[in-house]
Design an enzyme around this catalytic site. Sequence first.
Site, PDB file in Angstrom:
ATOM      1  N   ALA A 129       1.039  -1.280   0.257  1.00  0.00           N
ATOM      2  CA  ALA A 129      -0.091  -0.201  -0.060  1.00  0.00           C
ATOM      3  C   ALA A 129       1.047   1.381   0.030  1.00  0.00           C
ATOM      4  O   ALA A 129       1.839   1.137   0.896  1.00  0.00           O
ATOM      5  CB  ALA A 129      -1.059  -0.072   1.258  1.00  0.00           C
ATOM      6  N   ALA A 130       0.662   2.858  -0.934  1.00  0.00           N
ATOM      7  CA  ALA A 130       0.844   3.580  -1.021  1.00  0.00           C
ATOM      8  C   ALA A 130       0.823   4.594  -1.771  1.00  0.00           C
ATOM      9  O   ALA A 130       0.005   4.209  -2.610  1.00  0.00           O
ATOM     10  CB  ALA A 130       2.787   2.940  -1.549  1.00  0.00           C
ATOM     11  N   TYR A 154       7.781  11.823  -3.990  1.00  0.00           N
ATOM     12  CA  TYR A 154       7.160  10.502  -3.860  1.00  0.00           C
ATOM     13  C   TYR A 154       9.060   9.514  -3.600  1.00  0.00           C
ATOM     14  O   TYR A 154       8.407   9.178  -2.711  1.00  0.00           O
ATOM     15  CB  TYR A 154       6.807   9.647  -5.194  1.00  0.00           C
ATOM     16  CG  TYR A 154       6.663   8.636  -5.732  1.00  0.00           C
ATOM     17  CD1 TYR A 154       6.157   7.770  -4.645  1.00  0.00           C
ATOM     18  CD2 TYR A 154       7.550   7.530  -6.026  1.00  0.00           C
ATOM     19  CE1 TYR A 154       5.988   6.489  -5.085  1.00  0.00           C
ATOM     20  CE2 TYR A 154       7.913   6.006  -6.550  1.00  0.00           C
ATOM     21  CZ  TYR A 154       7.386   5.383  -5.404  1.00  0.00           C
ATOM     22  OH  TYR A 154       6.782   4.149  -5.666  1.00  0.00           O
ATOM     23  N   PHE A 172      11.803  -1.320  -9.983  1.00  0.00           N
ATOM     24  CA  PHE A 172      11.883  -0.219 -11.055  1.00  0.00           C
ATOM     25  C   PHE A 172      11.213  -0.963 -11.579  1.00  0.00           C
ATOM     26  O   PHE A 172       9.672  -1.495 -11.507  1.00  0.00           O
ATOM     27  CB  PHE A 172      13.910  -1.381 -11.802  1.00  0.00           C
ATOM     28  CG  PHE A 172      15.242  -0.891 -11.658  1.00  0.00           C
ATOM     29  CD1 PHE A 172      15.531  -0.267 -12.080  1.00  0.00           C
ATOM     30  CD2 PHE A 172      15.571  -1.135 -10.645  1.00  0.00           C
ATOM     31  CE1 PHE A 172      17.109   0.486 -11.558  1.00  0.00           C
ATOM     32  CE2 PHE A 172      16.787  -1.187  -9.405  1.00  0.00           C
ATOM     33  CZ  PHE A 172      17.231   0.138 -10.431  1.00  0.00           C
ATOM     34  N   ARG A 219      14.999   2.490 -20.625  1.00  0.00           N
ATOM     35  CA  ARG A 219      14.908   1.763 -19.209  1.00  0.00           C
ATOM     36  C   ARG A 219      14.210   0.591 -19.172  1.00  0.00           C
ATOM     37  O   ARG A 219      14.582  -0.183 -19.620  1.00  0.00           O
ATOM     38  CB  ARG A 219      13.206   2.670 -18.297  1.00  0.00           C
ATOM     39  CG  ARG A 219      13.100   4.012 -18.632  1.00  0.00           C
ATOM     40  CD  ARG A 219      13.713   4.524 -17.236  1.00  0.00           C
ATOM     41  NE  ARG A 219      14.213   5.763 -16.691  1.00  0.00           N
ATOM     42  CZ  ARG A 219      15.000   6.239 -17.357  1.00  0.00           C
ATOM     43  NH1 ARG A 219      16.112   6.504 -18.543  1.00  0.00           N
ATOM     44  NH2 ARG A 219      14.716   8.452 -17.142  1.00  0.00           N
TER      45      ARG A 219
END
Length: 298
Positions: free
Chosen positions: A72-73, A139, A165, A201
């Site tokens: 949870a975030a 964040y 990532f 990325r």
Amino acid sequence: MTQASKRALITGIQGFTGRYMAAELEAHGYEVVGTGSQASTEPRYVQADLTDAVSLRTVLADLQPDVVVHLAALAFVGHGVADAFYQVNLIGTRNLLEAIAACGKTPDCVLLASSANVYGNASDGMLGEDTPPAPANDYAVSKLGMEYMARLWQDRLPIVMTRPFNYSGVGQGENFLLSKIVSHFRRRAPVIELGNLDVWRDFSDVRAVVAAYRGLLEAAPVGQTVNVSSGVAHSLRDVIALCEQITGHRIEVTVNPAFVRANEVKTLTGDNSRLRRLVPGWATPALQDTLAWMLDAR
């Protein structure tokens, strides 16, 4: 104790990663219970807001989990209110650790999901867990603060920290890059607006991420921080080309200057050698396979 008799608590179980995490643990015999901030009638779900320390203590005293996966975030970097990142990601995690420590049972492992965003924009190339953090937005700062705060609990709780990532999969929101690109191809849109196409990325598959988390719960390398990454970088041009190859649909890419970040790092790749040592046999599908799965989703 066998996995079959172990109770796993997943915070944020109704989120993108939470649903896959629940399926992964259930498939391996765990009894799964989840929490989230919204009301829900789903079975084995308890409404519990991380910012409400009192109710969190009540919930944990009742559940007494054997393992905890804290997902949870507040995750979307573009979220407007900076304070909310700190309230949920930092203070909320502290409330959770306090509730676990007070619940009357020490779990075998408490896995906290941080973020590779903590590495920020200061480091190019292959990033290991020892790369100095340099968070570049609220964040990322809230996640790094959470990591430091959690260290204060290391003598009381068996904490493992993960730094995932970028990862994607079926069901991820379109405010994430790969999902946005996939959704344009699925509806055969003629044009897509993106930022810098020449950033590289590291992309993983959500199914591999939750398998890594399960492996770490079982290995319980307490006190360690572990990158969860593919170890391979792809440019956005690569992603577009792969989607064109899979679907046969050509798309026109326009660069929107508003999406180009001034201090963008060209290449970010995560060194996953620690994870592969701790969870032998772990691997993430090739990006082409993840994209094909997402493009084909019913």
